[in-house]
Structures are given as C-alpha cells and as structure tokens.
Design a protein around this motif. Sequence first.
Motif, PDB file in Angstrom:
ATOM      1  N   GLU A 222      -8.584 -10.872   6.138  1.00 22.11           N
ATOM      2  CA  GLU A 222      -7.975 -10.475   7.404  1.00 22.11           C
ATOM      3  C   GLU A 222      -6.970  -9.355   7.164  1.00 22.11           C
ATOM      4  O   GLU A 222      -6.601  -9.064   6.024  1.00 22.11           O
ATOM      5  CB  GLU A 222      -7.281 -11.667   8.069  1.00 22.11           C
ATOM      6  N   ILE A 223      -6.540  -8.728   8.247  1.00 22.01           N
ATOM      7  CA  ILE A 223      -5.537  -7.674   8.150  1.00 22.01           C
ATOM      8  C   ILE A 223      -4.268  -8.249   7.532  1.00 22.01           C
ATOM      9  O   ILE A 223      -3.839  -9.353   7.859  1.00 22.01           O
ATOM     10  CB  ILE A 223      -5.228  -7.084   9.541  1.00 22.01           C
ATOM     11  N   CYS A 224      -3.672  -7.485   6.636  1.00 24.55           N
ATOM     12  CA  CYS A 224      -2.384  -7.852   6.052  1.00 24.55           C
ATOM     13  C   CYS A 224      -1.326  -6.949   6.681  1.00 24.55           C
ATOM     14  O   CYS A 224      -1.492  -5.731   6.734  1.00 24.55           O
ATOM     15  CB  CYS A 224      -2.398  -7.660   4.541  1.00 24.55           C
ATOM     16  N   GLU A 225      -0.256  -7.562   7.164  1.00 25.73           N
ATOM     17  CA  GLU A 225       0.858  -6.809   7.721  1.00 25.73           C
ATOM     18  C   GLU A 225       2.099  -7.059   6.882  1.00 25.73           C
ATOM     19  O   GLU A 225       2.385  -8.193   6.500  1.00 25.73           O
ATOM     20  CB  GLU A 225       1.137  -7.228   9.162  1.00 25.73           C
ATOM     21  N   ILE A 226       2.827  -5.979   6.627  1.00 31.34           N
ATOM     22  CA  ILE A 226       4.044  -6.034   5.831  1.00 31.34           C
ATOM     23  C   ILE A 226       5.121  -5.237   6.566  1.00 31.34           C
ATOM     24  O   ILE A 226       4.835  -4.168   7.108  1.00 31.34           O
ATOM     25  CB  ILE A 226       3.833  -5.407   4.432  1.00 31.34           C
ATOM     26  N   VAL A 227       6.328  -5.733   6.567  1.00 30.88           N
ATOM     27  CA  VAL A 227       7.478  -4.951   7.004  1.00 30.88           C
ATOM     28  C   VAL A 227       8.234  -4.615   5.730  1.00 30.88           C
ATOM     29  O   VAL A 227       8.605  -5.516   4.960  1.00 30.88           O
ATOM     30  CB  VAL A 227       8.359  -5.725   8.003  1.00 30.88           C
ATOM     31  N   SER A 228       8.414  -3.305   5.482  1.00 25.49           N
ATOM     32  CA  SER A 228       9.016  -2.889   4.221  1.00 25.49           C
ATOM     33  C   SER A 228      10.149  -1.900   4.444  1.00 25.49           C
ATOM     34  O   SER A 228      10.286  -1.310   5.514  1.00 25.49           O
ATOM     35  CB  SER A 228       7.953  -2.259   3.320  1.00 25.49           C
ATOM     36  N   ALA A 229      10.953  -1.725   3.402  1.00 26.01           N
ATOM     37  CA  ALA A 229      12.049  -0.772   3.427  1.00 26.01           C
ATOM     38  C   ALA A 229      12.100  -0.057   2.086  1.00 26.01           C
ATOM     39  O   ALA A 229      11.756  -0.619   1.047  1.00 26.01           O
ATOM     40  CB  ALA A 229      13.369  -1.494   3.690  1.00 26.01           C
ATOM     41  N   CYS A 230      12.539   1.187   2.124  1.00 30.71           N
ATOM     42  CA  CYS A 230      12.643   2.007   0.925  1.00 30.71           C
ATOM     43  C   CYS A 230      13.939   2.818   1.028  1.00 30.71           C
ATOM     44  O   CYS A 230      14.261   3.343   2.095  1.00 30.71           O
ATOM     45  CB  CYS A 230      11.443   2.931   0.838  1.00 30.71           C
ATOM     46  N   THR A 231      14.652   2.880  -0.060  1.00 31.42           N
ATOM     47  CA  THR A 231      15.846   3.720  -0.084  1.00 31.42           C
ATOM     48  C   THR A 231      15.927   4.421  -1.431  1.00 31.42           C
ATOM     49  O   THR A 231      15.706   3.769  -2.456  1.00 31.42           O
ATOM     50  CB  THR A 231      17.128   2.902   0.208  1.00 31.42           C
ATOM     51  N   PRO A 232      16.158   5.705  -1.481  1.00 31.97           N
ATOM     52  CA  PRO A 232      16.181   6.607  -0.329  1.00 31.97           C
ATOM     53  C   PRO A 232      14.771   6.762   0.223  1.00 31.97           C
ATOM     54  O   PRO A 232      13.796   6.454  -0.460  1.00 31.97           O
ATOM     55  CB  PRO A 232      16.693   7.915  -0.911  1.00 31.97           C
ATOM     56  N   PRO A 233      14.639   7.266   1.460  1.00 30.56           N
ATOM     57  CA  PRO A 233      13.316   7.454   2.038  1.00 30.56           C
ATOM     58  C   PRO A 233      12.436   8.315   1.146  1.00 30.56           C
ATOM     59  O   PRO A 233      12.893   9.298   0.576  1.00 30.56           O
ATOM     60  CB  PRO A 233      13.614   8.179   3.359  1.00 30.56           C
ATOM     61  N   SER A 234      11.188   7.915   1.007  1.00 29.10           N
ATOM     62  CA  SER A 234      10.280   8.654   0.131  1.00 29.10           C
ATOM     63  C   SER A 234       9.019   9.107   0.840  1.00 29.10           C
ATOM     64  O   SER A 234       8.312   9.963   0.346  1.00 29.10           O
ATOM     65  CB  SER A 234       9.893   7.793  -1.068  1.00 29.10           C
ATOM     66  N   PHE A 235       8.689   8.515   1.958  1.00 24.92           N
ATOM     67  CA  PHE A 235       7.467   8.890   2.672  1.00 24.92           C
ATOM     68  C   PHE A 235       7.794   9.801   3.815  1.00 24.92           C
ATOM     69  O   PHE A 235       8.805   9.757   4.422  1.00 24.92           O
ATOM     70  CB  PHE A 235       6.753   7.653   3.218  1.00 24.92           C
TER      71      PHE A 235
END
Length: 183
Positions: A170-183
């Motif tokens: 099934e679809i996998c959903e993730i809530v993520s954070a990155c510091t410093p922003p890279s995307f």
Amino acid sequence: MDIGHRLKTIRKQRGLSQRELASRAGLTNGTISLIEQNRTSPSVASLKSLLDAIPISMAEFFSTLEDDHTPKVFYKASEFTEISPASDGDLSLRQLGDAQNHALQVLHESYPPGTDTGPEAISHEGEEAGIVVRGTIEVTVDGNKAVLQPGDGYLFDSRLPHRFRNIGDEICEIVSACTPPSF
C-alpha cells in the motif's frame, strides 16, 4: 510546477549547455532533454545530482512565492509545493511553504508500492527525521537497512548516503523534516 521548464530556464541563465550539465551531473544529455521537455520525471536522486551540478539548492529550485513582507503561516493542502512530480504510481514529495525562507523544511512524502528515491543513495548537508504515518518503508542509511511501520521514525545525519523504498503493498506516507532545507 513545470520542473522541465524551470530546469531549462535555470540551466540557460547559468550559461550551461545540456551536454555540459549532463557531464557534470553524470547523466546523458538525452536524459536532460527529456526532463526539460517534461517527457520523463527525474528521480529525487537524479534531480539532486542535476541541481548540485548547476549548483542550486533544491529549496531554491522549488521556492514558492511567499511574500517577503507578510510571511505565510497557514497552508491548505493545495498550497504545498510538489517537489517530486506526482503522476499515478510515482513518488510524491510535497513541501510545506518556501524552505528557502526558513531554517526547517517539512515534507509530506507519499510512496506508492514499489517506488523509491532512485537507484543511487542521496547525501546532503544537515539532518533529517520523519515518522511513518501509513504503510511500510525500507530506509537505508550508510548501508544499514530498517523496515519501518506506522508510528516508527528515523533521525540521521543527512551527509550519510540514504535511500527510501516502499516494499509494502500500500501507499506509504511519511511526514518528515530536514534542517537546513536541502530540497
């Protein structure tokens, strides 16, 4: 967002030919041409390689139009910036706000069964963390693999090579954070 047009515009602004950009990024100029014509969508790893070769950050590439005079605080789902072009069956990375204007980047990630961040591992400055909301994801960080389920999470130094792959049904959903922003 029209990724192909944006890539072509930035490439030309920087005075790069498709051939030169392809050489710097380790891709073929045919691949660059297909991406710029929106006839193929780059994997996250390929897009990161392309942008590193320009050089431009993912945050700058995908910057949305936040008014510098009145910072936006609340966002409707339709206002997220699609970083990885989503079409049926493709990985979707949706960014909250304009990461270029913040020290933290927050993503809503959606991986249909069988999708991944690309055949090559990604690495970049910073740290990233995420929590699986739904589905199953295999995360590889510096050669170490783990299969994460809903409620499981990860936190690692983003300079370590890493890759995400949905090995579930099934679809996998993730809530993520990155510091410093890279995307």
